[in-house]
Motif scaffolding. Structure first.
Motif, PDB file in Angstrom:
ATOM      1  N   PHE A 649      81.892  12.530  28.612  1.00 41.32           N
ATOM      2  CA  PHE A 649      83.286  12.826  28.289  1.00 41.32           C
ATOM      3  C   PHE A 649      84.130  12.608  29.538  1.00 41.32           C
ATOM      4  CE2 PHE A 649      86.896  15.792  28.009  1.00 41.32           C
ATOM      5  CZ  PHE A 649      87.474  15.315  26.849  1.00 41.32           C
ATOM      6  N   ALA A 650      85.152  11.755  29.417  1.00 42.63           N
ATOM      7  CA  ALA A 650      86.103  11.508  30.506  1.00 42.63           C
ATOM      8  C   ALA A 650      85.393  11.125  31.805  1.00 42.63           C
ATOM      9  CB  ALA A 650      87.003  12.721  30.725  1.00 42.63           C
ATOM     10  N   ASP A 651      84.459  10.176  31.729  1.00 38.68           N
ATOM     11  CA  ASP A 651      83.725   9.668  32.885  1.00 38.68           C
ATOM     12  C   ASP A 651      82.882  10.737  33.567  1.00 38.68           C
ATOM     13  OD1 ASP A 651      84.848   7.189  32.454  1.00 38.68           O
ATOM     14  OD2 ASP A 651      86.548   7.581  33.784  1.00 38.68           O
ATOM     15  N   LYS A 652      82.549  11.804  32.849  1.00 43.40           N
ATOM     16  CA  LYS A 652      81.678  12.845  33.367  1.00 43.40           C
ATOM     17  C   LYS A 652      80.513  13.024  32.401  1.00 43.40           C
ATOM     18  CE  LYS A 652      85.416  15.285  35.712  1.00 43.40           C
ATOM     19  NZ  LYS A 652      85.049  14.785  37.029  1.00 43.40           N
ATOM     20  N   TYR A 653      79.356  13.396  32.962  1.00 45.22           N
ATOM     21  CA  TYR A 653      78.132  13.506  32.175  1.00 45.22           C
ATOM     22  C   TYR A 653      77.579  14.937  32.289  1.00 45.22           C
ATOM     23  CZ  TYR A 653      78.297   8.422  32.017  1.00 45.22           C
ATOM     24  OH  TYR A 653      78.687   7.123  31.817  1.00 45.22           O
ATOM     25  N   TYR A 654      77.091  15.426  31.148  1.00 45.89           N
ATOM     26  CA  TYR A 654      76.534  16.773  31.067  1.00 45.89           C
ATOM     27  C   TYR A 654      75.132  16.661  30.453  1.00 45.89           C
ATOM     28  CZ  TYR A 654      81.470  17.875  31.662  1.00 45.89           C
ATOM     29  OH  TYR A 654      82.757  17.933  32.129  1.00 45.89           O
ATOM     30  N   PHE A 655      74.153  17.280  31.108  1.00 43.08           N
ATOM     31  CA  PHE A 655      72.761  17.177  30.696  1.00 43.08           C
ATOM     32  C   PHE A 655      72.286  18.553  30.226  1.00 43.08           C
ATOM     33  CE2 PHE A 655      73.660  14.095  33.992  1.00 43.08           C
ATOM     34  CZ  PHE A 655      73.144  12.912  33.453  1.00 43.08           C
ATOM     35  N   GLY A 656      71.604  18.546  29.072  1.00 38.71           N
ATOM     36  CA  GLY A 656      71.132  19.796  28.496  1.00 38.71           C
ATOM     37  C   GLY A 656      69.671  19.714  28.074  1.00 38.71           C
ATOM     38  N   ALA A 657      69.024  20.868  28.049  1.00 40.82           N
ATOM     39  CA  ALA A 657      67.635  20.974  27.600  1.00 40.82           C
ATOM     40  C   ALA A 657      67.469  22.328  26.921  1.00 40.82           C
ATOM     41  CB  ALA A 657      66.667  20.834  28.766  1.00 40.82           C
ATOM     42  N   LYS A 658      66.593  22.376  25.904  1.00 42.49           N
ATOM     43  CA  LYS A 658      66.377  23.616  25.172  1.00 42.49           C
ATOM     44  C   LYS A 658      64.932  23.674  24.684  1.00 42.49           C
ATOM     45  CE  LYS A 658      67.553  22.006  20.508  1.00 42.49           C
ATOM     46  NZ  LYS A 658      68.349  22.275  19.302  1.00 42.49           N
ATOM     47  N   ILE A 659      64.506  24.888  24.367  1.00 44.26           N
ATOM     48  CA  ILE A 659      63.194  25.122  23.778  1.00 44.26           C
ATOM     49  C   ILE A 659      63.336  26.272  22.796  1.00 44.26           C
ATOM     50  CG2 ILE A 659      62.523  26.631  25.688  1.00 44.26           C
ATOM     51  CD1 ILE A 659      59.638  25.680  25.243  1.00 44.26           C
ATOM     52  N   GLU A 660      62.698  26.123  21.628  1.00 44.94           N
ATOM     53  CA  GLU A 660      62.802  27.114  20.569  1.00 44.94           C
ATOM     54  C   GLU A 660      61.430  27.362  19.965  1.00 44.94           C
ATOM     55  OE1 GLU A 660      65.560  25.834  17.652  1.00 44.94           O
ATOM     56  OE2 GLU A 660      67.158  25.354  19.085  1.00 44.94           O
ATOM     57  N   ASP A 661      61.290  28.540  19.389  1.00 48.02           N
ATOM     58  CA  ASP A 661      60.054  28.874  18.690  1.00 48.02           C
ATOM     59  C   ASP A 661      60.384  29.916  17.626  1.00 48.02           C
ATOM     60  OD1 ASP A 661      57.016  28.591  18.657  1.00 48.02           O
ATOM     61  OD2 ASP A 661      57.296  30.769  18.703  1.00 48.02           O
ATOM     62  N   SER A 662      59.852  29.702  16.439  1.00 46.88           N
ATOM     63  CA  SER A 662      60.048  30.640  15.331  1.00 46.88           C
ATOM     64  C   SER A 662      58.711  30.855  14.630  1.00 46.88           C
ATOM     65  CB  SER A 662      61.092  30.106  14.340  1.00 46.88           C
ATOM     66  OG  SER A 662      60.678  28.877  13.796  1.00 46.88           O
ATOM     67  N   PHE A 663      58.473  32.085  14.263  1.00 48.12           N
ATOM     68  CA  PHE A 663      57.227  32.413  13.563  1.00 48.12           C
ATOM     69  C   PHE A 663      57.513  33.566  12.603  1.00 48.12           C
ATOM     70  CE2 PHE A 663      57.483  34.818  17.437  1.00 48.12           C
ATOM     71  CZ  PHE A 663      57.093  36.103  17.086  1.00 48.12           C
ATOM     72  N   SER A 664      56.617  33.714  11.642  1.00 48.51           N
ATOM     73  CA  SER A 664      56.784  34.733  10.605  1.00 48.51           C
ATOM     74  C   SER A 664      55.547  35.611  10.545  1.00 48.51           C
ATOM     75  CB  SER A 664      57.043  34.081   9.248  1.00 48.51           C
ATOM     76  OG  SER A 664      55.944  33.280   8.869  1.00 48.51           O
ATOM     77  N   ILE A 665      55.769  36.845  10.161  1.00 51.16           N
ATOM     78  CA  ILE A 665      54.700  37.804   9.923  1.00 51.16           C
ATOM     79  C   ILE A 665      54.803  38.235   8.470  1.00 51.16           C
ATOM     80  CG2 ILE A 665      53.729  40.046  10.561  1.00 51.16           C
ATOM     81  CD1 ILE A 665      54.899  39.703  13.315  1.00 51.16           C
ATOM     82  N   GLY A 666      53.871  37.785   7.673  1.00 55.51           N
ATOM     83  CA  GLY A 666      53.961  38.035   6.248  1.00 55.51           C
ATOM     84  C   GLY A 666      55.009  37.136   5.612  1.00 55.51           C
ATOM     85  N   ARG A 667      55.547  37.572   4.513  1.00 59.27           N
ATOM     86  CA  ARG A 667      56.512  36.766   3.775  1.00 59.27           C
ATOM     87  C   ARG A 667      57.953  37.110   4.114  1.00 59.27           C
ATOM     88  NH1 ARG A 667      59.287  37.125  -1.121  1.00 59.27           N
ATOM     89  NH2 ARG A 667      58.483  39.228  -1.441  1.00 59.27           N
ATOM     90  N   ARG A 668      58.227  38.303   4.628  1.00 62.39           N
ATOM     91  CA  ARG A 668      59.600  38.765   4.745  1.00 62.39           C
ATOM     92  C   ARG A 668      60.061  38.953   6.190  1.00 62.39           C
ATOM     93  NH1 ARG A 668      60.293  43.908   1.008  1.00 62.39           N
ATOM     94  NH2 ARG A 668      62.415  43.616   1.794  1.00 62.39           N
ATOM     95  N   LEU A 669      59.205  38.994   7.154  1.00 62.56           N
ATOM     96  CA  LEU A 669      59.604  39.262   8.539  1.00 62.56           C
ATOM     97  C   LEU A 669      59.469  37.996   9.373  1.00 62.56           C
ATOM     98  CD1 LEU A 669      60.574  41.449  10.472  1.00 62.56           C
ATOM     99  CD2 LEU A 669      58.170  41.945  11.008  1.00 62.56           C
ATOM    100  N   ARG A 670      60.556  37.633  10.056  1.00 61.18           N
ATOM    101  CA  ARG A 670      60.564  36.403  10.851  1.00 61.18           C
ATOM    102  C   ARG A 670      61.218  36.672  12.201  1.00 61.18           C
ATOM    103  NH1 ARG A 670      62.224  32.165   6.076  1.00 61.18           N
ATOM    104  NH2 ARG A 670      60.381  32.574   4.817  1.00 61.18           N
ATOM    105  N   PHE A 671      60.751  35.916  13.189  1.00 67.57           N
ATOM    106  CA  PHE A 671      61.254  36.017  14.553  1.00 67.57           C
ATOM    107  C   PHE A 671      61.625  34.615  15.038  1.00 67.57           C
ATOM    108  CE2 PHE A 671      58.384  39.571  13.946  1.00 67.57           C
ATOM    109  CZ  PHE A 671      59.108  40.640  14.459  1.00 67.57           C
ATOM    110  N   ALA A 672      62.672  34.537  15.849  1.00 65.23           N
ATOM    111  CA  ALA A 672      63.111  33.263  16.431  1.00 65.23           C
ATOM    112  C   ALA A 672      63.570  33.514  17.865  1.00 65.23           C
ATOM    113  CB  ALA A 672      64.239  32.643  15.620  1.00 65.23           C
ATOM    114  N   VAL A 673      63.148  32.646  18.785  1.00 59.71           N
ATOM    115  CA  VAL A 673      63.502  32.735  20.203  1.00 59.71           C
ATOM    116  C   VAL A 673      63.939  31.358  20.663  1.00 59.71           C
ATOM    117  CG1 VAL A 673      62.705  33.338  22.518  1.00 59.71           C
ATOM    118  CG2 VAL A 673      61.785  34.557  20.542  1.00 59.71           C
ATOM    119  N   ASP A 674      65.037  31.288  21.399  1.00 60.62           N
ATOM    120  CA  ASP A 674      65.472  30.007  21.964  1.00 60.62           C
ATOM    121  C   ASP A 674      66.100  30.253  23.332  1.00 60.62           C
ATOM    122  OD1 ASP A 674      68.075  30.913  21.557  1.00 60.62           O
ATOM    123  OD2 ASP A 674      68.329  29.832  19.694  1.00 60.62           O
ATOM    124  N   ALA A 675      66.075  29.220  24.156  1.00 61.74           N
ATOM    125  CA  ALA A 675      66.661  29.246  25.498  1.00 61.74           C
ATOM    126  C   ALA A 675      67.064  27.833  25.862  1.00 61.74           C
ATOM    127  CB  ALA A 675      65.681  29.822  26.528  1.00 61.74           C
ATOM    128  N   GLY A 676      68.143  27.711  26.636  1.00 60.68           N
ATOM    129  CA  GLY A 676      68.629  26.384  26.988  1.00 60.68           C
ATOM    130  C   GLY A 676      69.412  26.384  28.278  1.00 60.68           C
TER     131      GLY A 676
END
Length: 793
Positions: A649-676
């Motif tokens: 954007f406007a002759d400037k560059y921005y670099f990004g990185a991320k990592i995510e993970d999601s898992f479930s316990i049983g049918r109704r309980l879910r967890f999600a974690v992300d960082a960037g």
């Protein structure tokens, strides 16, 4: 990037500047000054000047209205001897040097006949005080508050002891057309003939310096040859004159620039744009930062108005001033700048006061006012240098584009998900929920039920009605589950049967039938006919879908639509899918585009690898983002994802990185974690979140769930923590409620409760209370404000 503390301080200072009143003759605040003050009130109506200092942009300025950046004095000023030539001052801190400038300023003001309580003098001192507060540390705040009183006392004491020479010099560059009175004004300021003048031919043929002293103030005028009126024959000579002026300015920069024009020569056919454009091209647009417009022949006869009588002096000067500023705005392609104006009369038979000083028809003593404006410009320029406000305001076309916020880019990057079909929803959660369902179809095992008519339903008791409706709701839930499971199985079979079709299937395939999409809902208007037919479109295949874009708030019904939306999804080869979505809109001035293109490879074992390009318009610029994502699904109840992105954007560059993970316990309980992380332009932002979601027992048929999330954001060595609680559930068969509450470490948050009901319509009466309270809080408009609004309308 400023820290939050500096930003808040700059905002407080800017609010103070914005609230200060301009020096205008029509201002009631100005009219409170005594009538015998040397700075005559009526003259200020045409030399309307507001001295400002903008700490946020690092500029000290003189402007003619409430705008903050009207007339800026950039850091390109030559340092005066009072700033740089003294060995003692070199050892002093900048605040002490500023105090010395204040003392010199107050002494000069007293020498040219103004009191220290003059309104313009007070405004200059106030702006200097605000600028020193920005640069002073916490230990210097008390000392800064005491400086102005000390400067007043020292200036009065030194002037009472005698008028010694001040270590203060002023350099003024003079520009203008030939015959407008540049040399005559120089002679009037010094009170004697310093430059020869001629009424019939140009008197100055080269750039020369005229040095003199007025009331102990050393003034150096840089007199230049007069420019010729714009024409094809005069262009070459004017260029040579401007080149010689440019060489002279490079050797020693002026503190003030004066551009001269005759007040009696400005009429309806006046147009100086070619000459002003030529000056801007050769000397640069920054030359207009510290330029003062000088109107000579200010006592000439006024022209006649439409009624045959001469126009008023005030209205004529205002018209000429606005016309000059208009052509300057066109030359620099910027409307923020409004140069102050000084009225001058060099005629020896000009009206004078009892002390022999020339006065204008409006009663203003123009020579004293001339010196005061130039001194203020010089003082503010020196303070600008001493306090380090060296970032000059850029003149030119206004740009709507701004540098993107790194926290915003990081948040958008973390929320982005791989989308392989523009019309398909995210099926991962539904697939995981459906995979836990029993294989047997409970709906088919239910006994038949008799559907009652309305008359039969009314004959039931309340308990029977409730039991009947509960049974229908239970059967509806099972039926929807059956439909979702069938759709899930069909998609699973399609994935397994990819590539099994024969080679000649494409030849035997019939051409798709054109399908007319349903009519778009058009807002009501005053048109004689309904323009729905302008938005109809036909789908001829499964590859491309083109639809017009309707602006619900638009007023132009003749064209029908302002843009077009395109969507497509195609299978390039086995396990490779491409998806493109975009929208383009165009009105009479702006063109905007938003598009997203993604190509993904789906591994039969469940992993997805994708590459995408996003393009979005931001004003006159384009924001382009290249991203790559990898989604790994090693287990049925766990999905991991990582990605990188590059944003331009406007002759400037921005670099990004991320990592995510999601898992479930049983049918109704879910967890999600992300960082960037997102970095660029010397800045870095970090962010992430942790989320826990509890699904309802009938999810996804009934969208009932509750989620609790914690977020963090670190930017510019500051960290903000936040929490969010969201819940969607059913109160009854026809009533749903949504609750959302959030709070962060800055003690900012909100609580939102929404209720949607098809049974209890009386809930809508709550809106009446809100409307009634809003009417009570509405302030009545007095008669004066209403009259002013009608006059402006």
């Amino acid at each position: 990037m400023m820290s939050i503390k500096d930003w808040v301080l700059s905002q407080l200072v800017s609010k103070s500047l914005a609230s200060s009143r301009p020096l205008s003759a029509s201002d009631s605040f100005l009219s409170e000054e005594p009538q015998n003050v040397d700075f005559d009130n009526q003259g200020l109506g045409h030399v309307t000047t507001n001295l400002t200092a903008s700490p946020a942009s690092g500029e000290m300025s003189i402007s003619s209205n409430d705008n903050q950046t009207n007339q800026s004095f950039s850091s390109q000023h030559m340092e005066s001897p009072s700033v740089s030539n003294s060995r003692i001052e070199k050892k002093l801190d900048p605040l002490a040097k500023v105090e010395g400038l204040q003392i010199n300023f107050l002494r000069l003001v007293q020498r040219i006949g103004f009191s220290q309580d003059n309104l313009m003098v007070a405004k200059v001192l106030y702006r200097i005080h605000l600028a020193t507060l920005v640069r002073a540390g916490e230990s210097d705040l008390k000392r800064t508050n005491l400086r102005i009183d000390r400067a007043r006392a020292v200036a009065a004491e030194q002037e009472a002891a005698g008028p010694p020479e001040l270590d203060f010099a002023l350099r003024i560059l003079v520009l203008g057309k030939t015959g407008v009175g540049k040399s005559s004004t120089i002679n009037s300021i010094f009170g004697n003939t310093k430059v020869t003048t001629d009424a019939f031919q140009p008197s100055t043929d080269q750039v020369q310096e005229i040095v003199g002293s007025v009331n102990g103030l050393r003034i150096t005028f840089i007199d230049t040859p007069g420019l010729l009126p714009s024409s094809t024959n005069s262009s070459g000579k004017n260029k040579n004159i401007l080149l010689s002026v440019k060489r002279s300015v490079k050797k020693s920069r002026p503190d003030v620039i004066l551009y001269f024009e005759r007040l009696d020569m400005i009429n309806s056919s006046y147009c100086d744009f070619p000459l002003l454009k030529l000056i801007t091209d050769h000397l640069g647009p920054e030359i207009w930062f510290n330029t003062i417009l000088v109107m000579t022949h200010s006592s000439a006869a006024l022209p006649e108005g439409p009624n045959g009588y001469p126009v008023s002096y005030d209205s004529y000067v205002t018209h000429c001033t606005n016309l000059m500023r208009h052509y300057i705005h066109q030359a620099i392609l910027d409307t923020k700048l409004e140069n102050p104006v000084i009225l001058v009369e060099n005629d020896p038979y000009c009206k004078t006061d009892e002390r022999g000083r020339k006065i204008l028809p409006n009663g203003q003593r123009w020579k004293s006012h001339f010196l005061l404006i130039c001194i203020c410009t010089k003082i503010l320029g020196d303070v600008n240098i001493l306090l380090g406000f060296e970032d000059s305001v850029q003149l030119g076309p206004l740009s709507n584009s701004r540098l993107p916020s790194l926290p915003h880019l990081l948040s958008s990057f973390l929320k982005h998900r791989i989308q392989l079909n523009p019309n398909a929803e995210n099926d991962e959660i539904d697939e995981l929920s459906l995979s836990y369902m029993d294989e047997e179809d409970e709906y088919d095992q239910l006994p038949p039920i008799q559907i009652l008519s309305r008359a039969q339903f009314k004959k039931l008791t309340l308990s029977q009605k409730k039991a009947y409706l509960d049974e229908l709701d239970y059967r509806e839930t099972l039926y929807l589950k059956k439909q979702l499971k069938q759709e899930f199985r069909r998609k699973k079979e399609d994935k397994e049967n990819v590539g099994v079709a024969s080679d000649d299937s494409a030849d035997n395939q019939e051409s798709p039938t054109a399908v007319l999409l349903p009519d778009m809902s058009v807002p009501p208007s005053f048109d004689s006919d309904c323009p729905v037919h302008r938005f109809r479109c036909v789908v001829t295949g499964d590859q491309w879908l083109a639809r017009p874009v309707l602006d619900p708030h638009g007023w132009d019904h003749d064209v029908g639509f302002d843009g077009i939306n395109l969507e497509t999804a195609a299978k390039i080869r086995e396990n490779v899918v491409a998806c493109v979505t975009g929208q383009m809109s165009k009105d009479k001035q702006d063109f905007s585009i938003q598009s997203e293109a993604t190509t993904a490879f789906t591994d039969p074992r469940g992993s997805i690898y994708s590459v995408g390009l996003d393009v979005q318009s931001a004003g006159k610029e384009l924001v382009c983002t290249i991203r790559s994502n990898t989604k790994l699904k090693n287990f049925d109840n766990n999905v991991a994802e990582c990605g990188v992105s590059v944003t331009s954007f406007a002759d400037k560059y921005y670099f990004g990185a991320k990592i995510e993970d999601s898992f479930s316990i049983g049918r109704r309980l879910r967890f999600a974690v992300d960082a960037g992380r997102m970095g660029g332009n010397g800045q870095v932002a970090y962010g992430g979140s942790v989320e826990t979601t509890l699904l309802g027992k009938d999810y996804p048929v009934r969208n009932e769930k509750a989620s609790l999330s914690m977020t963090f954001l670190s930017f510019n060595k500051e960290t903000v923590l936040g929490g969010n609680l969201q819940s969607d559930f059913r109160l009854s068969r026809g009533t749903t409620m949504s609750m959302n509450a959030n709070l962060n470490s800055r003690k900012m948050g909100q609580v939102s409760i929404k209720v949607n009901s098809s049974e209890h319509l009386q809930i809508a009466l709550v809106a009446v209370v809100s409307i009634f309270r809003a009417l009570l809080r509405k302030k009545p408009v007095n008669d004066l404000e209403s009259r002013e609004a009608l006059e402006r309308g």
